[in-house]
Design an enzyme around this catalytic site. Structure first.
Site, PDB file in Angstrom:
ATOM      1  N   ALA A   1      70.650  31.667  16.512  1.00 35.53           N
ATOM      2  CA  ALA A   1      69.578  32.558  16.092  1.00 35.53           C
ATOM      3  C   ALA A   1      68.810  31.836  14.989  1.00 35.53           C
ATOM      4  CB  ALA A   1      70.177  33.857  15.581  1.00 35.53           C
TER       5      ALA A   1
ATOM      6  N   GLY B   1      73.941  32.041  18.482  1.00 39.32           N
ATOM      7  CA  GLY B   1      73.168  32.630  19.586  1.00 39.32           C
ATOM      8  C   GLY B   1      73.017  31.690  20.774  1.00 39.32           C
TER       9      GLY B   1
ATOM     10  N   GLU C   1      76.024  32.212  22.714  1.00 40.60           N
ATOM     11  CA  GLU C   1      75.907  33.576  23.269  1.00 40.60           C
ATOM     12  C   GLU C   1      74.964  33.609  24.475  1.00 40.60           C
ATOM     13  OE1 GLU C   1      75.127  35.063  19.259  1.00 40.60           O
ATOM     14  OE2 GLU C   1      76.667  36.591  19.624  1.00 40.60           O
TER      15      GLU C   1
ATOM     16  N   GLU D   1      78.839  31.940  12.780  1.00 38.04           N
ATOM     17  CA  GLU D   1      78.203  33.022  12.004  1.00 38.04           C
ATOM     18  C   GLU D   1      78.938  33.379  10.722  1.00 38.04           C
ATOM     19  OE1 GLU D   1      78.542  33.020  15.275  1.00 38.04           O
ATOM     20  OE2 GLU D   1      76.704  33.722  16.228  1.00 38.04           O
TER      21      GLU D   1
END
Ligand code: DAK
Length: 256
Positions: free
Chosen positions: A64, A109, A112, A132
């Site tokens: 992210a 991310g 993910e 994270e």
């Protein structure tokens, strides 16, 4: 159509989507995620059977967008997580097969995104992880759920709690990726997998995807009932007659 952060290559019904935002190693900004959603919506209306998703240079997706997330408040973080979930759920439920060809960093991310794909392969240069907790947050685009369903709660906790970066071979041992290739062979391998899949009954492949995706969300005996119905539905399609006749007649099947 051209896209700011993506290159889309179409080869009959095998498409390749290259994520191309090199300045931030393909991090998932809101703008990039919005474009991603548009592309998935558009190609879902086309005759695509397999979508290969890959990155550029040393990065698949480095996570992210930390610069964007840094100043977020609770509501903004919630909206950002909802956007990521919406896009990744569309990828997971797409009416075609998705292959993540992980060429480099697949962190946060990025991993993910790969977890939302049907199949994952990785280059020997790939580095995967959920870092994270090193940033004071938890995975927000699906890893707490998809990673634990994929490799089991124990290994998922290890990957998420440690924040460690895994080499491709370690990810293969854990079952996160199904194959590790030389870097220059990654896309050829993805295409080989794609060609093998589309040589089969695509109707059957997509129904199998549906049975797996729906079933994993259900209690076992409810899921087995769903399998019964989906299995029976194959017998309303010509591919079942073609496939079985070809077997009996020792011919190659001619699927629709
Ligand atoms: N976001 C923004 N920019 C990034 C980035 C990222 N994730 N990763 C790299 N960049 C940028 C760097 O800031 C740098 O920009 P400039 O300084 O050149 O302007 C440029 O990309 C090149 O990066 P490096 O100079 O760092 O390159 P190196 O080769 O030295 O290192 C690296 C590569 C991938 C090891 C390193 O960049 C790195 O550690 N990046 C961060 C990896 C990471 O921690 N990823 C996880 C992000 S957290 C949620 C929603 C989602 C999520 C969580 C919650 N909610 C809304 C609740 C998901 C979270 C994540 O994914």
């Amino acid at each position: 159509m051209s896209y700011k952060f993506f290159v889309l290559e179409k080869d009959n019904n095998i498409y390749r989507l290259i994520i191309n935002a090199p300045k931030s190693l393909n991090s998932l900004s809101t703008e990039l995620l919005n474009d991603f959603e548009k592309i998935i919506d558009e190609i879902s209306k086309e005759n695509v059977k397999v979508l290969i998703i890959t990155g550029i240079e040393k990065s698949f997706v480095a996570g992210a967008d930390i610069a964007e997330m840094k100043e977020m408040n609770y509501q903004q973080a919630l909206d950002y997580a909802k956007l990521g979930h919406r896009v990744f759920s569309k990828i997971e439920q797409a009416p075609f097969i998705t292959i993540a060809a992980i060429n480099g960093y697949a962190l946060g991310g990025g991993l993910e995104l790969a977890l939302a794909c049907d199949i994952r392969i990785a280059s020997k240069r790939a580095k995967l992880g959920q870092p994270e907790v090193s940033l004071g947050i938890i995975p927000g685009f699906g890893a707490t759920q998809r990673l634990s369903r994929l490799i089991g709660v124990s290994l998922a906790k290890y990957v998420i709690f440690s924040g460690d970066t895994l080499k491709a071979e370690e990810a293969e041992k854990m079952g996160i990726v199904v194959k590790v290739t030389e870097p220059e062979e990654l896309i050829d391998e993805a295409k080989k997998i794609a060609l093998n899949i589309i040589s089969k009954s695509f109707n059957a492949v997509i129904i199998a995807k549906k049975a797996i995706e729906q079933g994993i969300e259900m209690p076992k005996y409810e899921a087995l009932k769903t399998e019964e119905i989906l299995f029976a539905s194959c017998f309303t399609h010509n591919d079942q007659k073609n496939g079985m006749s070809a077997f009996i007649e020792r011919k190659k099947p001619n699927f629709e």
